[in-house]
Design a protein around this motif. Sequence first.
Motif, PDB file in Angstrom:
ATOM      1  N   MET A 125      72.219  22.986  31.643  1.00  0.00           N
ATOM      2  CA  MET A 125      70.792  22.728  31.551  1.00  0.00           C
ATOM      3  C   MET A 125      70.300  21.878  32.914  1.00  0.00           C
ATOM      4  SD  MET A 125      70.004  23.175  28.264  1.00  0.00           S
ATOM      5  CE  MET A 125      68.549  22.407  27.731  1.00  0.00           C
ATOM      6  N   GLN A 126      69.005  22.352  33.156  1.00  0.00           N
ATOM      7  CA  GLN A 126      68.426  21.703  34.627  1.00  0.00           C
ATOM      8  C   GLN A 126      66.838  21.464  34.267  1.00  0.00           C
ATOM      9  OE1 GLN A 126      67.939  23.844  38.330  1.00  0.00           O
ATOM     10  NE2 GLN A 126      69.153  22.096  39.076  1.00  0.00           N
ATOM     11  N   ASN A 127      66.374  20.181  34.196  1.00  0.00           N
ATOM     12  CA  ASN A 127      65.150  19.878  33.920  1.00  0.00           C
ATOM     13  C   ASN A 127      64.780  20.582  32.529  1.00  0.00           C
ATOM     14  OD1 ASN A 127      64.961  18.767  36.514  1.00  0.00           O
ATOM     15  ND2 ASN A 127      64.326  20.775  37.211  1.00  0.00           N
ATOM     16  N   ASN A 128      65.637  20.197  31.264  1.00  0.00           N
ATOM     17  CA  ASN A 128      65.593  20.573  30.240  1.00  0.00           C
ATOM     18  C   ASN A 128      65.435  21.899  29.680  1.00  0.00           C
ATOM     19  OD1 ASN A 128      66.065  17.938  29.155  1.00  0.00           O
ATOM     20  ND2 ASN A 128      63.813  17.282  29.390  1.00  0.00           N
ATOM     21  N   GLN A 129      65.895  22.761  30.872  1.00  0.00           N
ATOM     22  CA  GLN A 129      65.878  24.090  30.572  1.00  0.00           C
ATOM     23  C   GLN A 129      67.162  24.846  30.686  1.00  0.00           C
ATOM     24  OE1 GLN A 129      62.949  25.941  30.112  1.00  0.00           O
ATOM     25  NE2 GLN A 129      62.124  24.070  30.315  1.00  0.00           N
ATOM     26  N   PRO A 130      67.553  25.674  29.767  1.00  0.00           N
ATOM     27  CA  PRO A 130      68.760  26.478  29.705  1.00  0.00           C
ATOM     28  C   PRO A 130      68.970  27.076  30.894  1.00  0.00           C
ATOM     29  CG  PRO A 130      67.445  27.560  28.134  1.00  0.00           C
ATOM     30  CD  PRO A 130      66.812  26.308  28.598  1.00  0.00           C
ATOM     31  N   LEU A 131      70.406  26.797  31.516  1.00  0.00           N
ATOM     32  CA  LEU A 131      70.841  28.029  32.678  1.00  0.00           C
ATOM     33  C   LEU A 131      71.881  28.745  32.059  1.00  0.00           C
ATOM     34  CD1 LEU A 131      71.313  25.183  35.080  1.00  0.00           C
ATOM     35  CD2 LEU A 131      69.279  26.775  34.851  1.00  0.00           C
ATOM     36  N   ARG A 132      72.057  29.812  32.785  1.00  0.00           N
ATOM     37  CA  ARG A 132      73.338  30.885  32.510  1.00  0.00           C
ATOM     38  C   ARG A 132      74.077  31.077  33.536  1.00  0.00           C
ATOM     39  NH1 ARG A 132      72.128  36.184  34.159  1.00  0.00           N
ATOM     40  NH2 ARG A 132      70.061  36.449  34.330  1.00  0.00           N
ATOM     41  N   LEU A 133      75.273  31.589  33.539  1.00  0.00           N
ATOM     42  CA  LEU A 133      76.527  31.679  34.460  1.00  0.00           C
ATOM     43  C   LEU A 133      75.787  33.078  35.568  1.00  0.00           C
ATOM     44  CD1 LEU A 133      79.745  31.667  32.918  1.00  0.00           C
ATOM     45  CD2 LEU A 133      78.917  30.309  34.505  1.00  0.00           C
ATOM     46  N   ALA A 134      75.929  32.862  36.729  1.00  0.00           N
ATOM     47  CA  ALA A 134      75.639  33.953  37.614  1.00  0.00           C
ATOM     48  C   ALA A 134      76.688  35.101  37.426  1.00  0.00           C
ATOM     49  CB  ALA A 134      75.455  33.459  38.950  1.00  0.00           C
ATOM     50  N   ASP A 135      75.901  36.346  37.871  1.00  0.00           N
ATOM     51  CA  ASP A 135      76.764  37.375  37.720  1.00  0.00           C
ATOM     52  C   ASP A 135      78.222  37.391  38.391  1.00  0.00           C
ATOM     53  OD1 ASP A 135      75.269  38.741  35.891  1.00  0.00           O
ATOM     54  OD2 ASP A 135      74.177  39.766  37.630  1.00  0.00           O
ATOM     55  N   GLY A 136      79.247  37.643  37.749  1.00  0.00           N
ATOM     56  CA  GLY A 136      80.375  37.388  38.643  1.00  0.00           C
ATOM     57  C   GLY A 136      81.125  36.221  38.467  1.00  0.00           C
ATOM     58  N   LYS A 137      80.304  35.119  37.998  1.00  0.00           N
ATOM     59  CA  LYS A 137      80.863  33.762  37.954  1.00  0.00           C
ATOM     60  C   LYS A 137      81.576  33.596  36.672  1.00  0.00           C
ATOM     61  CE  LYS A 137      79.666  32.532  41.952  1.00  0.00           C
ATOM     62  NZ  LYS A 137      80.163  31.731  43.188  1.00  0.00           N
TER      63      LYS A 137
END
Length: 171
Positions: A125-137
């Motif tokens: 999360m960043q600033n209470n917003q969900p993140l996801r993995l970048a392509d290829g990571k």
Amino acid sequence: MKSEFKLIVLLFVLFAFTACKEDLPKPPLALIDPPIPALDMAFASYDIDAVKGGEVSYITGTTLKIPANAFVDSAGKPVSGTVQLQYREFHDAVDILLSGIPMNYDSAGSEGALTTAGMFEVKAMQNNQPLRLADGKNIPIQMASFQTGNEYNFYTLNEESRSWEFKGKPT
């Protein structure tokens, strides 16, 4: 007589309201639904520099190696700054039951229940917003297990399809 008339009108209005009510679609049930939310296992939270990455060590000995520039926002744009990584593990039937994780699977029409040597959940999360993995990571995880043997396979719980997906066998 006047009060009886009001009662009849009120009943008619209530009947008309309920009879005309459109059946709205019900939202889907939560995929992971803890039966007693207060007993659900808490996440451990770690701050990671999004650009540099880092390494996380969990209390059980599990390590997560977060690569540099691993996360993107919902629009697919790379993030910078601090990312809050949330992690938790489940090692026995009690943990899993209290978490509400579904353990049923369907493989080519054959239904069954998974057994586990351990499972984990990772969120970013960043600033209470969900993140996801970048392509290829990817995030290499060395998870401590308290079960012997290598007959356990790897699965991911796909929240969109609401099913377990086979990912491979141990090496």
